[in-house]
Design a protein around this motif. Structure first.
Motif, PDB file in Angstrom:
ATOM      1  N   LYS A   1       0.842  -1.196   0.000  1.00  0.00           N
ATOM      2  CA  LYS A   1       0.000   0.000   0.000  1.00  0.00           C
ATOM      3  C   LYS A   1       0.878   1.247   0.000  1.00  0.00           C
ATOM      4  O   LYS A   1       1.891   1.306   0.693  1.00  0.00           O
ATOM      5  N   SER A   2       0.505   2.239  -0.795  1.00  0.00           N
ATOM      6  CA  SER A   2       1.300   3.460  -0.856  1.00  0.00           C
ATOM      7  C   SER A   2       1.234   4.193   0.480  1.00  0.00           C
ATOM      8  O   SER A   2       0.324   3.989   1.285  1.00  0.00           O
TER       9      SER A   2
ATOM     10  N   PHE B   1       0.278   8.005  -6.112  1.00  0.00           N
ATOM     11  CA  PHE B   1      -1.148   7.845  -6.384  1.00  0.00           C
ATOM     12  C   PHE B   1      -1.347   8.047  -7.881  1.00  0.00           C
ATOM     13  O   PHE B   1      -0.415   8.444  -8.603  1.00  0.00           O
TER      14      PHE B   1
ATOM     15  N   ASN C   1      -8.618  11.416  -8.150  1.00  0.00           N
ATOM     16  CA  ASN C   1      -7.437  10.865  -7.492  1.00  0.00           C
ATOM     17  C   ASN C   1      -7.833   9.541  -6.841  1.00  0.00           C
ATOM     18  O   ASN C   1      -8.755   9.503  -6.016  1.00  0.00           O
ATOM     19  N   ASP C   2      -7.145   8.454  -7.190  1.00  0.00           N
ATOM     20  CA  ASP C   2      -7.580   7.135  -6.718  1.00  0.00           C
ATOM     21  C   ASP C   2      -7.349   6.902  -5.234  1.00  0.00           C
ATOM     22  O   ASP C   2      -7.839   5.923  -4.674  1.00  0.00           O
ATOM     23  N   VAL C   3      -6.598   7.793  -4.573  1.00  0.00           N
ATOM     24  CA  VAL C   3      -6.347   7.615  -3.149  1.00  0.00           C
ATOM     25  C   VAL C   3      -7.422   8.295  -2.297  1.00  0.00           C
ATOM     26  O   VAL C   3      -7.538   8.040  -1.108  1.00  0.00           O
TER      27      VAL C   3
ATOM     28  N   ARG D   1      -4.285   7.578   4.596  1.00  0.00           N
ATOM     29  CA  ARG D   1      -5.734   7.718   4.444  1.00  0.00           C
ATOM     30  C   ARG D   1      -6.475   6.731   5.348  1.00  0.00           C
ATOM     31  O   ARG D   1      -7.398   7.118   6.076  1.00  0.00           O
TER      32      ARG D   1
ATOM     33  N   CYS E   1      -1.308  15.494  -1.407  1.00  0.00           N
ATOM     34  CA  CYS E   1      -1.118  15.191  -2.829  1.00  0.00           C
ATOM     35  C   CYS E   1      -0.504  16.377  -3.561  1.00  0.00           C
ATOM     36  O   CYS E   1       0.319  16.202  -4.468  1.00  0.00           O
TER      37      CYS E   1
ATOM     38  N   TYR F   1      -4.457   8.948 -11.179  1.00  0.00           N
ATOM     39  CA  TYR F   1      -5.758   9.517 -11.496  1.00  0.00           C
ATOM     40  C   TYR F   1      -6.535   8.543 -12.363  1.00  0.00           C
ATOM     41  O   TYR F   1      -5.980   7.902 -13.257  1.00  0.00           O
TER      42      TYR F   1
ATOM     43  N   ALA G   1      -1.977   6.192   0.746  1.00  0.00           N
ATOM     44  CA  ALA G   1      -3.129   5.321   1.005  1.00  0.00           C
ATOM     45  C   ALA G   1      -3.110   4.818   2.442  1.00  0.00           C
ATOM     46  O   ALA G   1      -4.157   4.709   3.094  1.00  0.00           O
TER      47      ALA G   1
END
Length: 382
Positions: free
Chosen positions: A83-84, A129, A156-158, A90, A112, A131, A87
C-alpha cells in the motif's frame, strides 16, 4: 518534529506574511521539502485566503508525524504491491482516528499537492497515487445543458468517496426564536446583518460604518440600495480574497441600520479613545479581531438560549436558502435566482451556489414567504 509559526514576518516582494507555518524536526533542523512547499503553495497565490494556511500546515504536520512514527521515508514511492504511503495515511485517518471522510479528503488534498510539487522538484520519481476516470452524478439544474463531461471526471484514486453534506440553515421559526433570545441590541444587529445580506464572518466584523446611509436621502425609486464592498476603498472592509462586489440591501433594512448607527452604536463607540471604522464594536468599543472569531461564540450562546444549534456561517446559509426560494416563487421579478444569490454571496463559481438548489428541493413542499419581508416584520418583535 513540531509545527511552529514564524516569530518574524516573512517578507516577499515587500509584502509581510506573519504567522507563517514552519515544520521543524526534533533536531530543530528545518523540514526543508515541506517548508519549500509552503512557500510555493501558500505565498505564490495557490491559496487566496490566509485563513487556509493553518489547515495546510496541520495536514503536512500530521502526515509527516505519521511517517516518522512508523519509521518510513516519505520519498519511498516505489513500494511494489504494498500500500502506498498516502493510502496508508488515508486508512489511518479513517480507521484509527475515525475522521470524517471530508476531513480526510481535505488533508489528502494538501498532501497530494505536496507530492506533485516534490515530483516537479525531482525529489521523487513518480507520484504515490494515480488519477482514474470515474462516473459522477450530473447536475440537472442551472447550466446543466452546457456540461460536456458526459458524466465522467478524473479523480485521485487515493481519495475516499466524497460525501455531499448539505449546509444547515434556520427555519423562519428558528430565526424568530434566535432574535427573541438576544437582548443585546448590538448582538441582535450583528445577526440581522448576517440574515439580511449573507455576509461572511470577517465581512460582518469589518462592515464599515461609512456604508450605512440615511435611506431617505437616497433615490426613492428603488426598493433596494446597492452597497459596494471594496477592500481598497480605505473603509477597512475585508472580503474573501480581497475581491470587491456589490450587494443589495433593502431600503427598510438600511433604515434599521441607520437607526442603529445613530441611536444605539454610540454607547459602545464612546468606550474607545479613537474613532472606529467598523460598524459593529465589541464591549470595549473596539472592532472584533481575528477575523471576527468571537462572533461565533456570541451567536452560538444566543442559539443555546433559544434551544438552537447555530453558528455564524449558518446565518449565511439561511440567507441564501430563503432568498433563493423567495426569488423562485416570484419569477415576475425578472431576476435569475441562482445568479443573484451567487453575486450576493461573492461565490467565484456558480457551482458553489448550486448547493442551495438541493436545499430548496428538499424544502419544496414547505410554505415559504418572501424572506426579507418576514425578517423586517420581526424587527418589532426581536
Amino acid at each position: 518534529m513540531e509545527l511552529v509559526w514564524a516569530t518574524e514576518d516573512l517578507v516577499i516582494a515587500g509584502q509581510p506574511y506573519p504567522r507563517f507555518p514552519i515544520l521543524l524536526w526534533d533536531s530543530m533542523e528545518s523540514c526543508i521539502p515541506a517548508n519549500w512547499f509552503f512557500r510555493h503553495y501558500l505565498l505564490r497565490g495557490k491559496i487566496g485566503s490566509k485563513r487556509s494556511w493553518p489547515s495546510t500546515g496541520r495536514a503536512l504536520y500530521d502526515f509527516f508525524s505519521f511517517i516518522q512514527a512508523h519509521e518510513l521515508d516519505w520519498r519511498d514511492v516505489d513500494r511494489g504491491e504494498a500500500k502506498s504511503l498516502v493510502a496508508g495515511y488515508r486508512d489511518y485517518c479513517l480507521v484509527a482516528c475515525k475522521l470524517a471522510p471530508n476531513t480526510t479528503r481535505q488533508r489528502l488534498h494538501y498532501i497530494c499537492k505536496f507530492y506533485e510539487f516534490a515530483l516537479k522538484k525531482g525529489w521523487v520519481k513518480r507520484l504515490p497515487f494515480a488519477y482514474e476516470e470515474r462516473t459522477v452524478r450530473r447536475e440537472t439544474g442551472f447550466l446543466a445543458h452546457v456540461d460536456a463531461s458526459g458524466g465522467k471526471a478524473m479523480a485521485n484514486d487515493v481519495m475516499p468517496s466524497s460525501h455531499k453534506v448539505l449546509p444547515k440553515f434556520l427555519s423562519m421559526a428558528e430565526v424568530k426564536a434566535l432574535l427573541a433570545a438576544t437582548d443585546n441590541p448590538h448582538h441582535r444587529m450583528m445577526m440581522r446583518l448576517a440574515l439580511h445580506t449573507g455576509l461572511r464572518r470577517e465581512e460582518l466584523a469589518t462592515f464599515p460604518l461609512a456604508y450605512v446611509i440615511d435611506p431617505n436621502k437616497a433615490m426613492r425609486t428603488e426598493r433596494n440600495l446597492r452597497i459596494r464592498l471594496a477592500p481598497y476603498d480605505g473603509s477597512g472592509m475585508v472580503t474573501k480574497g480581497s475581491k470587491p462586489r456589490e450587494i443589495l440591501v433593502s431600503r427598510q433594512f438600511m433604515a434599521e441600520l441607520y437607526r442603529y448607527v445613530t441611536k444605539v452604536r454610540g454607547e459602545r463607540a464612546s468606550l474607545s479613545k479613537t474613532s472606529q471604522q467598523a460598524m459593529l464594536l465589541n464591549q470595549f468599543g473596539e472592532p472584533y479581531g481575528e477575523d471576527g472569531k468571537s462572533l461565533n461564540r456570541i451567536i452560538s450562546e444566543a442559539g443555546k438560549r433559544a434551544g438552537i444549534k447555530v453558528h455564524t456561517h449558518m446565518l449565511r446559509h439561511t440567507y441564501a436558502t430563503h432568498t433563493l426560494v423567495s426569488l423562485q416563487r416570484n419569477p415576475a421579478s425578472g431576476i435569475e435566482p441562482l445568479v443573484f444569490v451567487q453575486r450576493q454571496l461573492g461565490h467565484s463559481s456558480i457551482q458553489t451556489t448550486m448547493v442551495y438548489l438541493h436545499l430548496v428541493n428538499e424544502m419544496a413542499d414547505e410554505a415559504v414567504l418572501a424572506y426579507d419581508d418576514e425578517l423586517n416584520a420581526l424587527a418589532g418583535v426581536a
